[in-house]
Design an enzyme around this catalytic site. Structure first.
Site, PDB file in Angstrom:
ATOM      1  N   THR A 201       0.885  -1.188   0.000  1.00  0.00           N
ATOM      2  CA  THR A 201       0.000   0.000   0.000  1.00  0.00           C
ATOM      3  C   THR A 201       0.915   1.229   0.000  1.00  0.00           C
ATOM      4  OG1 THR A 201      -0.214  -0.180   2.406  1.00  0.00           O
ATOM      5  CG2 THR A 201      -1.972  -1.117   1.077  1.00  0.00           C
TER       6      THR A 201
ATOM      7  N   THR B 157       0.216  -8.200  13.098  1.00  0.00           N
ATOM      8  CA  THR B 157       0.171  -6.746  12.963  1.00  0.00           C
ATOM      9  C   THR B 157       0.287  -6.250  11.533  1.00  0.00           C
ATOM     10  OG1 THR B 157       2.548  -6.542  13.201  1.00  0.00           O
ATOM     11  CG2 THR B 157       1.269  -6.506  15.208  1.00  0.00           C
TER      12      THR B 157
ATOM     13  N   ASN C  82      -0.214  10.727   6.827  1.00  0.00           N
ATOM     14  CA  ASN C  82      -1.449  10.249   7.448  1.00  0.00           C
ATOM     15  C   ASN C  82      -2.534  11.304   7.545  1.00  0.00           C
ATOM     16  OD1 ASN C  82      -1.033   7.394   8.151  1.00  0.00           O
ATOM     17  ND2 ASN C  82       0.794   8.251   9.115  1.00  0.00           N
TER      18      ASN C  82
END
Lengths: 384, 384
Positions: free
Chosen positions: B146, B180, B379
């Protein structure tokens, strides 16, 4: 309003040279009585600073006559010499005021791991004692600022003739556990130490303990409440607690509003929780998600990051019952897609996130901030 | 080395149009046997994505013949339709390969709360099945990326004739609990499902579970291990577990090295702890301190922030016994001032922080990253 709003208190804020900037850095708040009941709560951090170790002992008898506060140095992780310095400064205040050192609380804030410059602090104490006045609250509130951009004061005046005043500092390392910053509260109500303690713990539990700017707990946090009894009034315990909670809530909001580098003030409210503890746990998990906080900085109503944080908690809920509303738009319904995220307006400074657990009737709100470039800059470029 | 290093596996990575960039976004890993034992661990997040719900059921019989993975959409918080889509994609893989849908694991990664575009995914599955080859590992590793900037592969070849291969993705939302990130591990060793499960849990406990880039736990994390038995070798359990742990450790380090916006890779090692759990708790608390992480970004060896984080834990220690060493310089000795902080060089990418609790003999290391402007930018500017 501030710490000298209630009758029976004097305060001062002076420059002792602890801050390189030359701004005020030593504050003194004195309770002239006639009563001297007091209570305090301290950081839950096990690495507690020397002034916290000193003040915990000093408050244990329920009496405090004065609070000495300095910015420009935390006196934390400074070893036995640090404790000696805290003790010495309390002695200096006591000698100048003719009171007992054991009735002087000491609070410090600034860089960890640096000894206090005692000659400057001693001279500053002398200056502060000479500068004490009944309207010294604003100067004291200025002297405890570190990266704060504005002094924080609040108060409450009862129609029954008693009042509460307060000041606070803290713009980073704000997180809970117990107290979360330096706060001095004063009142001229006539209440004994145990009543003050009960009211203070009730007030901080739902205010400062739920202000969580960056999840980091300080070594120095202290909230002290001193009562002079000078109004001669004995308020009802519930009425006093409600008023004290209001003052603490105002100061907590002021801390979040001035948090280091913040672009948004975020209220994370969890509703319909099975218990209040569940609601706090869920709100805090969201408030501590760096991914959620950066999304809000980017004005992105990324509810997936809210759910990802809720999913890490042990609170009672069924995942399929979760709803999330951001600034009035229910973007997530039954753990699935709700209203279009484009309908959420995050251009304003205030953000309200509501998480509906559908598991009961309890509610709690945690206040936090977004995670911004300015936060990274302030905390990487300056040692504190 | 990668997932097609062990004998008995084919893989493919193709472009289905799920990513706007036009890059590969569907990966398929197939175990051609003769054995099909498998194990998997999943996110501990209670808000689990549809593919996790599906794969948990599919793996419960200890068999998996194939793993389908897609980037470009997490299929999380997508309601009953999301689960149907996960099921449908497993059926499509099963039909094309002539196997049972219940033996197909499904993994997704990307934005939460957006339905998968099923026509494109279906076509992508057909393409992937046609593209399966015994050297398709690198293409598969690319297709699961990603915000990763590099594909992550690792492997181990035993002198005894068996091998392990693996691939991983994940550059944000890295935190522990269980698995994770998305990881597929393959082996041609001949081991039954329960042995694989034991080895996998032992390996992930000390590797992926201790990679904590930003404290955020995903809804989709999956680590799957498939064994073909094609080598005909039955390795000793301890030998196999050690080799598997080595492969997982390599992949975990690769994830931290490529974490979103990171400027430093930080190993937070706690030594002389009373228990391993204590050591993990202390290391993790430091690894999650935003103030510590921003200080490292600013190349500031701010050990006060390390101690402030240690002080929030319940680990056994006496505060006055704490020592902190950063990149070989003991900056904090007995909870006080040690060597000069100026002696610490933080200009390199690797940072080693060692916290000595002086309370026992246990040790643990948690890997994390600094908190940087690039992290905030990535982010806040992109939904993911």
């Amino acid at each position: 309003m501030g710490v000298t709003t209630p009758v029976g208190f004097r305060a001062a804020g002076v420059t002792a040279g602890l801050k390189a900037s030359g701004k005020r850095d030593v504050a003194l708040v004195v309770n002239d009585g006639p009563k001297h009941a007091a209570a305090a709560v301290f950081t839950a951090n096990r690495v507690a600073a020397a002034p916290v170790l000193w003040s915990r002992q000093a408050i244990s008898d329920g009496r405090a006559d004065a609070v000495l506060l300095n910015s420009g140095g935390a006196n934390a992780c400074t070893g036995p010499e640090g404790f000696t310095n805290a003790h010495t400064s309390a002695e200096q205040v006591a000698t100048a005021l003719g009171i007992a050192a054991g009735d002087v609380l000491v609070c410090s804030t600034g860089l960890i791991g640096v000894p206090l410059p005692m000659p400057q602090l001693g001279a500053g104490i002398t200056t502060a004692v000479g500068a004490l006045t009944v309207d010294g609250g604003p100067a004291a509130a200025e002297a405890i600022m570190t990266t704060d951009t504005v002094p924080k004061q609040a108060g409450h005046v009862s129609e029954d003739g008693w009042s509460i005043g307060g000041m606070a500092k803290g713009a980073g390392m704000l997180a809970p556990g117990l107290a979360t910053m330096l706060v001095v509260l004063t009142t001229d109500a006539d209440l004994p130490a145990d009543a003050l303690d009960t009211a203070l713990r009730a007030a901080t539990r739902v205010t400062f303990d739920r202000a969580d700017s960056d999840g980091c707990m300080s070594t120095n946090d202290t909230v002290a409440l001193l009562a002079s009894g000078a109004s001669g009034q004995v308020p009802d315990a519930d009425v006093f607690t409600a008023a004290l909670t209001g003052v603490c809530a105002t100061l907590a909001r002021a801390l979040i509003a001035d948090a280091e580098g913040a672009g948004h003030e975020i209220a994370v409210r969890t509703v319909n929780a099975a218990t209040e503890d569940d609601a706090v746990e869920v709100s805090r998990a969201v408030a501590r998600s760096t991914l959620f906080k950066t999304a809000i900085f980017g004005q992105d109503p990324n509810w997936g990051r809210v759910l990802a944080a809720v999913g890490t908690t042990r609170a009672a809920y069924l995942p399929d019952d979760l709803n999330v509303t951001i600034n009035g738009v229910q973007v997530c319904r039954n753990c699935g897609i709700g209203e279009p995220r484009e309908a959420v307006d995050l251009s304003g400074r205030q953000v309200d996130v509501e998480i509906d657990l559908g598991a009961g009737t309890a509610t709690a709100t945690v206040l936090t901030n977004d995670l911004t470039h300015d936060y990274v800059h302030e905390n990487s470029a300056y040692s504190s």
